[in-house]
Design a protein around this motif. Structure first.
Motif, PDB file in Angstrom:
ATOM      1  N   ASP A   2       8.789 -10.922   1.500  1.00 33.19           N
ATOM      2  CA  ASP A   2       8.426 -10.848   2.919  1.00 33.19           C
ATOM      3  C   ASP A   2       7.831  -9.484   3.258  1.00 33.19           C
ATOM      4  O   ASP A   2       6.741  -9.384   3.831  1.00 33.19           O
ATOM      5  CB  ASP A   2       9.682 -11.113   3.759  1.00 33.19           C
ATOM      6  N   ILE A   3       8.538  -8.415   2.911  1.00 34.12           N
ATOM      7  CA  ILE A   3       8.075  -7.088   3.333  1.00 34.12           C
ATOM      8  C   ILE A   3       6.889  -6.593   2.514  1.00 34.12           C
ATOM      9  O   ILE A   3       6.074  -5.808   3.018  1.00 34.12           O
ATOM     10  CB  ILE A   3       9.224  -6.063   3.332  1.00 34.12           C
ATOM     11  N   THR A   4       6.753  -7.039   1.268  1.00 37.10           N
ATOM     12  CA  THR A   4       5.616  -6.576   0.450  1.00 37.10           C
ATOM     13  C   THR A   4       4.325  -7.331   0.751  1.00 37.10           C
ATOM     14  O   THR A   4       3.265  -6.928   0.269  1.00 37.10           O
ATOM     15  CB  THR A   4       5.912  -6.698  -1.058  1.00 37.10           C
ATOM     16  N   THR A   5       4.405  -8.391   1.533  1.00 34.76           N
ATOM     17  CA  THR A   5       3.189  -9.123   1.897  1.00 34.76           C
ATOM     18  C   THR A   5       2.744  -8.824   3.327  1.00 34.76           C
ATOM     19  O   THR A   5       1.800  -9.438   3.819  1.00 34.76           O
ATOM     20  CB  THR A   5       3.381 -10.641   1.720  1.00 34.76           C
ATOM     21  N   ARG A   6       3.401  -7.874   3.985  1.00 41.00           N
ATOM     22  CA  ARG A   6       2.954  -7.453   5.310  1.00 41.00           C
ATOM     23  C   ARG A   6       1.573  -6.830   5.187  1.00 41.00           C
ATOM     24  O   ARG A   6       1.301  -6.047   4.261  1.00 41.00           O
ATOM     25  CB  ARG A   6       3.904  -6.419   5.897  1.00 41.00           C
ATOM     26  N   PRO A   7       0.641  -7.125   6.103  1.00 44.84           N
ATOM     27  CA  PRO A   7      -0.682  -6.497   6.057  1.00 44.84           C
ATOM     28  C   PRO A   7      -0.623  -4.978   6.029  1.00 44.84           C
ATOM     29  O   PRO A   7      -1.458  -4.327   5.386  1.00 44.84           O
ATOM     30  CB  PRO A   7      -1.353  -7.010   7.342  1.00 44.84           C
ATOM     31  N   SER A   8       0.371  -4.400   6.700  1.00 45.85           N
ATOM     32  CA  SER A   8       0.485  -2.934   6.726  1.00 45.85           C
ATOM     33  C   SER A   8       0.762  -2.365   5.345  1.00 45.85           C
ATOM     34  O   SER A   8       0.259  -1.291   4.997  1.00 45.85           O
ATOM     35  CB  SER A   8       1.597  -2.514   7.696  1.00 45.85           C
ATOM     36  N   TRP A   9       1.571  -3.061   4.530  1.00 45.23           N
ATOM     37  CA  TRP A   9       1.830  -2.588   3.174  1.00 45.23           C
ATOM     38  C   TRP A   9       0.636  -2.849   2.273  1.00 45.23           C
ATOM     39  O   TRP A   9       0.267  -1.982   1.455  1.00 45.23           O
ATOM     40  CB  TRP A   9       3.080  -3.235   2.598  1.00 45.23           C
ATOM     41  N   LEU A  10      -0.005  -3.987   2.415  1.00 47.82           N
ATOM     42  CA  LEU A  10      -1.179  -4.291   1.597  1.00 47.82           C
ATOM     43  C   LEU A  10      -2.282  -3.272   1.826  1.00 47.82           C
ATOM     44  O   LEU A  10      -3.071  -2.989   0.921  1.00 47.82           O
ATOM     45  CB  LEU A  10      -1.679  -5.704   1.909  1.00 47.82           C
ATOM     46  N   ALA A  11      -2.319  -2.695   3.024  1.00 46.49           N
ATOM     47  CA  ALA A  11      -3.357  -1.707   3.348  1.00 46.49           C
ATOM     48  C   ALA A  11      -3.153  -0.380   2.635  1.00 46.49           C
ATOM     49  O   ALA A  11      -4.108   0.384   2.464  1.00 46.49           O
ATOM     50  CB  ALA A  11      -3.398  -1.476   4.862  1.00 46.49           C
ATOM     51  N   VAL A  12      -1.919  -0.091   2.206  1.00 48.07           N
ATOM     52  CA  VAL A  12      -1.646   1.231   1.631  1.00 48.07           C
ATOM     53  C   VAL A  12      -1.064   1.191   0.230  1.00 48.07           C
ATOM     54  O   VAL A  12      -0.905   2.240  -0.400  1.00 48.07           O
ATOM     55  CB  VAL A  12      -0.682   2.036   2.544  1.00 48.07           C
ATOM     56  N   LYS A  13      -0.741   0.024  -0.290  1.00 50.70           N
ATOM     57  CA  LYS A  13      -0.012  -0.046  -1.558  1.00 50.70           C
ATOM     58  C   LYS A  13      -0.777   0.572  -2.725  1.00 50.70           C
ATOM     59  O   LYS A  13      -0.170   1.062  -3.673  1.00 50.70           O
ATOM     60  CB  LYS A  13       0.369  -1.489  -1.872  1.00 50.70           C
TER      61      LYS A  13
END
Length: 217
Positions: A197-208
Motif C-alpha cells: 500500500d505505502i510503496t505504491t503511493r504516487p508520492s513514493w513513486l515520484a522519489v524512490k
C-alpha cells in the motif's frame, strides 16, 4: 519564494522529506549537495546543518534539519492539503506518536544495518559485507516484523486505519530490504499488504529512484 530542499538525490533521509513534499503537493526546489567534494562538511553548509548531514530545508529563511522533524513541519504547515498525516484528535495523535516511536525504536536500526552491509557498502566501495553483522540485523528485524504482523492484522496502518507520517517513515530503508537478497516480507501477509500500500503511493513513486527539482502541481 519556493521551499528549498538540500541533500543528495539518492539519500534515504532526503527522499523521506521529498516524499512528504510530494504527498502534500508542496512545490520545492531541490538543491543537490556535492558529496564527492564533501560539500556537506564545508563551513558554509555546517552553518545550516551543524552535524554535516543531509537533508535540510530553507523555507523562506527558516532553516530546519532532521528528516522526521522536517516531515512533521511540512505535514503541519500544509495540513489542509491531502491526507492529514498527523492526527489532531487526542487518542489518534497518541497512536500516531506510538507508531512513529515504533519505527524509530524497532525498525530503523536493524533495517539500516542490514541494508548498509548488503547494499550501501558494496555500492560505495566501503569494503566487504560483514556477514555476522548482517545476519544479526536480519534476525532482529524478523523478530520485529513478527510484531508488525500482529499489529497490522488489527489496523490498516501502523497507527490506526488512516495513513500517517509514521507509515511513510519506514520507506527509505524498508524499500531497500529486497535488495539484500533476503525475502522477509512475503511470509507476513498483513505486513506485505501494508507495505505494498505505502510503496505504491504516487508520492513514493515520484522519489524512490532519486529526488529532482520543482515538481509541478
Amino acid at each position: 519564494m519556493v521551499l528549498k530542499l538540500y541533500g543528495f538525490p539518492a539519500s534515504t533521509a532526503t527522499r523521506r522529506v521529498a516524499q512528504i513534499l510530494h504527498e502534500k503537493e508542496v512545490p520545492f526546489e531541490f538543491v543537490e549537495i556535492d558529496r564527492a567534494s564533501n560539500e556537506h562538511k564545508s563551513p558554509a553548509y555546517l552553518e545550516k546543518q551543524p552535524f554535516g548531514q543531509v537533508p535540510y530545508i530553507d523555507d523562506e529563511g527558516f532553516i530546519l534539519y532532521e528528516s522526521r522533524a522536517i516531515s512533521r513541519y511540512i505535514a503541519t504547515k500544509w495540513a489542509d492539503r491531502g491526507a492529514p498525516l498527523i492526527p489532531t484528535e487526542l487518542k489518534a495523535l497518541a497512536l500516531f506518536e506510538q507508531a512513529a516511536s515504533i519505527e524509530a525504536a524497532h525498525f530503523d536500526r536493524p533495517t539500516f544495518n542490514a541494508v548498509f552491509e548488503k547494499v550501501i557498502k558494496p555500492k560505495r566501495g566501503l569494503g566487504p559485507t560483514n556477514e555476522a553483522v548482517f545476519e544479526e540485523a536480519l534476525k532482529t528485524l524478523q523478530t520485529k516484523l513478527d510484531v508488525y504482523e500482529i499489529i497490522l492484522s488489527k489496523t490498516k496502518y501502523l497507527g490506526g486505519n488512516e495513513i500517517t507520517l509514521a507509515d511513510f517513515f519506514h520507506l527509505p530503508f524498508g524499500s531497500l530490504i529486497p535488495a539484500t537478497g533476503v525475502d522477509v516480507f512475503s511470509t507476513r501477509p498483513n505486513f506485505s499488504r501494508w507495505f505494498n500500500d505505502i510503496t505504491t503511493r504516487p508520492s513514493w513513486l515520484a522519489v524512490k529512484d532519486g529526488v529532482v527539482s520543482k515538481p509541478s502541481y
